[in-house]
Design a protein around this motif. Structure first.
Motif, PDB file in Angstrom:
ATOM      1  N   ASP A 289      13.406 -14.691   5.001  1.00 54.84           N
ATOM      2  CA  ASP A 289      14.042 -13.709   4.249  1.00 54.84           C
ATOM      3  C   ASP A 289      14.249 -12.372   5.051  1.00 54.84           C
ATOM      4  O   ASP A 289      15.020 -11.450   4.669  1.00 54.84           O
ATOM      5  CB  ASP A 289      13.250 -13.365   2.877  1.00 54.84           C
ATOM      6  N   GLY A 290      13.456 -12.213   6.045  1.00 59.88           N
ATOM      7  CA  GLY A 290      13.467 -10.880   6.959  1.00 59.88           C
ATOM      8  C   GLY A 290      12.795  -9.878   6.191  1.00 59.88           C
ATOM      9  O   GLY A 290      12.940  -8.605   6.767  1.00 59.88           O
ATOM     10  N   ALA A 291      12.040 -10.091   5.127  1.00 55.69           N
ATOM     11  CA  ALA A 291      11.476  -9.022   4.446  1.00 55.69           C
ATOM     12  C   ALA A 291      10.395  -9.329   3.370  1.00 55.69           C
ATOM     13  O   ALA A 291      10.599 -10.686   2.868  1.00 55.69           O
ATOM     14  CB  ALA A 291      12.339  -8.110   3.598  1.00 55.69           C
ATOM     15  N   VAL A 292       9.288  -8.441   3.027  1.00 54.10           N
ATOM     16  CA  VAL A 292       8.188  -9.028   2.021  1.00 54.10           C
ATOM     17  C   VAL A 292       7.940  -7.716   1.404  1.00 54.10           C
ATOM     18  O   VAL A 292       7.629  -6.523   2.109  1.00 54.10           O
ATOM     19  CB  VAL A 292       7.276  -9.857   2.904  1.00 54.10           C
ATOM     20  N   ASN A 293       7.543  -7.660   0.229  1.00 52.62           N
ATOM     21  CA  ASN A 293       6.912  -6.486  -0.451  1.00 52.62           C
ATOM     22  C   ASN A 293       5.795  -7.021  -1.330  1.00 52.62           C
ATOM     23  O   ASN A 293       5.556  -8.428  -1.624  1.00 52.62           O
ATOM     24  CB  ASN A 293       7.929  -5.832  -1.217  1.00 52.62           C
ATOM     25  N   ARG A 294       5.136  -6.136  -2.048  1.00 55.31           N
ATOM     26  CA  ARG A 294       4.070  -6.586  -2.875  1.00 55.31           C
ATOM     27  C   ARG A 294       4.394  -7.562  -4.115  1.00 55.31           C
ATOM     28  O   ARG A 294       3.626  -8.398  -4.452  1.00 55.31           O
ATOM     29  CB  ARG A 294       3.308  -5.416  -3.503  1.00 55.31           C
ATOM     30  N   GLU A 295       5.679  -7.247  -4.471  1.00 54.71           N
ATOM     31  CA  GLU A 295       6.027  -7.954  -5.616  1.00 54.71           C
ATOM     32  C   GLU A 295       6.235  -9.466  -5.425  1.00 54.71           C
ATOM     33  O   GLU A 295       5.971 -10.510  -6.100  1.00 54.71           O
ATOM     34  CB  GLU A 295       7.510  -7.596  -6.469  1.00 54.71           C
ATOM     35  N   ASP A 296       6.625  -9.861  -4.264  1.00 52.54           N
ATOM     36  CA  ASP A 296       6.914 -11.217  -3.887  1.00 52.54           C
ATOM     37  C   ASP A 296       5.491 -12.151  -3.894  1.00 52.54           C
ATOM     38  O   ASP A 296       5.390 -13.010  -4.233  1.00 52.54           O
ATOM     39  CB  ASP A 296       7.295 -11.295  -2.298  1.00 52.54           C
ATOM     40  N   LEU A 297       4.237 -11.291  -3.488  1.00 51.82           N
ATOM     41  CA  LEU A 297       2.937 -11.885  -3.348  1.00 51.82           C
ATOM     42  C   LEU A 297       2.441 -11.807  -5.085  1.00 51.82           C
ATOM     43  O   LEU A 297       1.814 -12.716  -5.349  1.00 51.82           O
ATOM     44  CB  LEU A 297       2.182 -11.209  -2.646  1.00 51.82           C
ATOM     45  N   ILE A 298       2.659 -10.945  -5.769  1.00 51.82           N
ATOM     46  CA  ILE A 298       2.152 -10.914  -7.182  1.00 51.82           C
ATOM     47  C   ILE A 298       2.935 -11.883  -7.957  1.00 51.82           C
ATOM     48  O   ILE A 298       2.283 -12.576  -8.502  1.00 51.82           O
ATOM     49  CB  ILE A 298       2.530  -9.625  -7.822  1.00 51.82           C
ATOM     50  N   HIS A 299       4.289 -12.128  -7.742  1.00 51.23           N
ATOM     51  CA  HIS A 299       5.210 -13.304  -8.457  1.00 51.23           C
ATOM     52  C   HIS A 299       4.593 -14.460  -7.933  1.00 51.23           C
ATOM     53  O   HIS A 299       4.478 -15.529  -8.847  1.00 51.23           O
ATOM     54  CB  HIS A 299       6.568 -13.190  -8.203  1.00 51.23           C
TER      55      HIS A 299
ATOM     56  N   ARG B 277      13.413   3.430   2.365  1.00 57.33           N
ATOM     57  CA  ARG B 277      14.501   3.356   1.328  1.00 57.33           C
ATOM     58  C   ARG B 277      14.044   2.157   0.346  1.00 57.33           C
ATOM     59  O   ARG B 277      14.568   2.355  -0.828  1.00 57.33           O
ATOM     60  CB  ARG B 277      15.631   3.314   2.071  1.00 57.33           C
ATOM     61  N   HIS B 278      13.974   0.923   1.017  1.00 58.29           N
ATOM     62  CA  HIS B 278      14.011  -0.135   0.165  1.00 58.29           C
ATOM     63  C   HIS B 278      12.485  -0.610  -0.284  1.00 58.29           C
ATOM     64  O   HIS B 278      12.254  -1.620  -1.239  1.00 58.29           O
ATOM     65  CB  HIS B 278      14.757  -1.311   0.556  1.00 58.29           C
ATOM     66  N   LYS B 279      11.666   0.174   0.287  1.00 61.28           N
ATOM     67  CA  LYS B 279      10.317  -0.150  -0.085  1.00 61.28           C
ATOM     68  C   LYS B 279       9.610  -1.280  -0.160  1.00 61.28           C
ATOM     69  O   LYS B 279       9.092  -2.002  -0.825  1.00 61.28           O
ATOM     70  CB  LYS B 279       9.791   0.349  -1.743  1.00 61.28           C
ATOM     71  N   ARG B 280       9.931  -1.857   1.282  1.00 59.69           N
ATOM     72  CA  ARG B 280       9.420  -3.403   1.733  1.00 59.69           C
ATOM     73  C   ARG B 280       9.317  -3.189   3.192  1.00 59.69           C
ATOM     74  O   ARG B 280       9.667  -2.441   3.852  1.00 59.69           O
ATOM     75  CB  ARG B 280      10.626  -4.317   1.314  1.00 59.69           C
ATOM     76  N   TYR B 281       8.507  -4.382   3.626  1.00 60.41           N
ATOM     77  CA  TYR B 281       8.348  -4.728   5.089  1.00 60.41           C
ATOM     78  C   TYR B 281       9.458  -5.547   5.373  1.00 60.41           C
ATOM     79  O   TYR B 281       9.773  -6.417   4.947  1.00 60.41           O
ATOM     80  CB  TYR B 281       6.797  -5.260   5.234  1.00 60.41           C
ATOM     81  N   GLU B 282      10.069  -5.068   6.706  1.00 57.77           N
ATOM     82  CA  GLU B 282      11.079  -5.960   7.360  1.00 57.77           C
ATOM     83  C   GLU B 282      10.908  -6.329   8.628  1.00 57.77           C
ATOM     84  O   GLU B 282       9.807  -5.695   9.144  1.00 57.77           O
ATOM     85  CB  GLU B 282      12.323  -4.969   7.245  1.00 57.77           C
ATOM     86  N   THR B 283      11.435  -7.412   9.094  1.00 56.00           N
ATOM     87  CA  THR B 283      11.047  -7.906  10.590  1.00 56.00           C
ATOM     88  C   THR B 283      11.319  -6.667  11.641  1.00 56.00           C
ATOM     89  O   THR B 283      12.467  -6.170  11.356  1.00 56.00           O
ATOM     90  CB  THR B 283      11.784  -9.157  10.866  1.00 56.00           C
ATOM     91  N   SER B 284      10.460  -6.558  12.471  1.00 52.73           N
ATOM     92  CA  SER B 284      10.809  -5.672  13.523  1.00 52.73           C
ATOM     93  C   SER B 284      11.470  -6.226  14.817  1.00 52.73           C
ATOM     94  O   SER B 284      11.775  -7.268  14.677  1.00 52.73           O
ATOM     95  CB  SER B 284       9.323  -4.985  13.878  1.00 52.73           C
ATOM     96  N   ASN B 285      11.873  -5.178  15.824  1.00 56.71           N
ATOM     97  CA  ASN B 285      12.599  -5.954  16.953  1.00 56.71           C
ATOM     98  C   ASN B 285      11.864  -6.791  17.604  1.00 56.71           C
ATOM     99  O   ASN B 285      12.218  -7.535  18.686  1.00 56.71           O
ATOM    100  CB  ASN B 285      13.184  -4.814  17.640  1.00 56.71           C
ATOM    101  N   GLU B 286      10.474  -6.478  17.327  1.00 59.30           N
ATOM    102  CA  GLU B 286       9.304  -7.178  18.219  1.00 59.30           C
ATOM    103  C   GLU B 286       8.802  -8.499  17.584  1.00 59.30           C
ATOM    104  O   GLU B 286       7.885  -8.999  18.248  1.00 59.30           O
ATOM    105  CB  GLU B 286       8.173  -6.330  18.541  1.00 59.30           C
ATOM    106  N   PHE B 287       9.532  -8.615  16.280  1.00 65.94           N
ATOM    107  CA  PHE B 287       8.968  -9.704  15.378  1.00 65.94           C
ATOM    108  C   PHE B 287       8.847 -11.209  16.513  1.00 65.94           C
ATOM    109  O   PHE B 287       9.824 -11.436  17.252  1.00 65.94           O
ATOM    110  CB  PHE B 287       9.879 -10.131  14.360  1.00 65.94           C
TER     111      PHE B 287
END
Length: 277
Positions: free
Chosen positions: A26-36, A65-75
């Motif tokens: 998905d390229g991103a993760v936030n707390r709601e993903d884990l809670i759900h 801005r989007h309040k989420r963690y996204e893949t970094s350039n070093e991923f």
């Protein structure tokens, strides 16, 4: 990376693997993903993301801005990450049995992230008609027609939304800082976003062999994306002539609402269809 999770409790390791999957596909993760997914508290979700960042410190960056963690350039992806089909942006045609092959995992992951973020890709594609060439595409979605995977995308070379056979895509890279024009945006792929009903009835010349209708079922109503209708009709050998005139044991069905479907769907792959009639 699996060995980095081996010392953890099985429950925590599963959740960290899920974080790794989301960032990979998905390229991103936030707390709601884990809670759900796991029914945990916000505090527990926060602690899990922090634990992942300790184990893989360079994989994520926080997008304020989007309040989420996204893949970094070093991923750095984990080649052993489990493929969770229910999280993939893939539309699967109605079918009698399910089978999805794990082909080119990293290629699928990169395309998947581009779909999630509406990004442009540069691909090297092996076309049957024009040979191997490079294309700029804006991917819309994956699609499984039971025989192989396709990638629905806007093709800047042909200037329209088309289907690419996934196995013919040899190389994929991201075109950074590209501007997608309104007509190229996945939301404007009308054939993909339009759903239609196919009314499938037994073929009049093969009723004796049509066991499903012996049980009293007079027709199937199949709701499907317009872009996938032609594949479905070809796969199941649905006679798309005006008067159900095809002969052969392979034609067990006929399309009862041919006129309505042909007005909104390209039926060039459908058995027996002739646009002139």
């Amino acid at each position: 990376m699996n060995e980095r999770f081996n010392h953890l409790h099985a429950s925590q390791a599963e959740k960290l693997q899920f974080i790794n999957f989301l960032t990979h596909y998905d390229g991103a993760v936030n707390r709601e993903d884990l809670i759900h997914r796991f029914g945990i508290s916000k505090a527990t979700a926060t602690n899990l993301i922090a634990a992942y960042n300790q184990i893989m410190p360079n994989n994520l960056r926080y997008n304020i801005r989007h309040k989420r963690y996204e893949t970094s350039n070093e991923f750095k992806p984990n080649p052993n990450v489990k493929l969770l089909i229910d999280r993939m942006p893939i539309y699967t045609m109605p079918k009698l049995h399910s089978s999805v092959e794990n082909e080119g995992v990293e290629k699928i992951a990169l395309i998947s992230r581009a779909i999630q973020r509406n990004l442009t890709l540069l691909i090297t594609y092996n076309s049957v008609s024009s040979g191997t060439n490079k294309r700029q595409i804006i991917p819309v979605a994956f699609a499984d027609n039971l025989l192989r995977w396709h990638l629905r995308a806007y093709d800047r070379k042909r200037q329209k939304f088309i289907d690419f056979v996934l196995t013919r895509i040899q190389k994929v890279s991201l075109i950074r800082d590209d501007v997608i024009q309104p007509h190229e945006h996945p939301n404007n792929d009308q054939q993909w976003h339009l759903f239609i009903d196919l009314i499938i009835k037994p073929h009049p010349h093969n009723l004796a062999d049509f066991h499903s209708f012996d049980l009293g079922k007079e027709c199937y109503w199949i709701r499907i994306r317009a872009a996938m209708a032609s594949y479905f009709l070809k796969l199941w050998g649905v006679d798309c002539t005006k008067s159900a005139s095809l002969r052969g044991k392979e034609y067990q069905y006929r399309l009862a609402n041919l006129k309505e479907v042909s007005e909104v769907v390209n039926l060039e792959l459908a058995p027996g269809y002739n646009s002139e009639t």
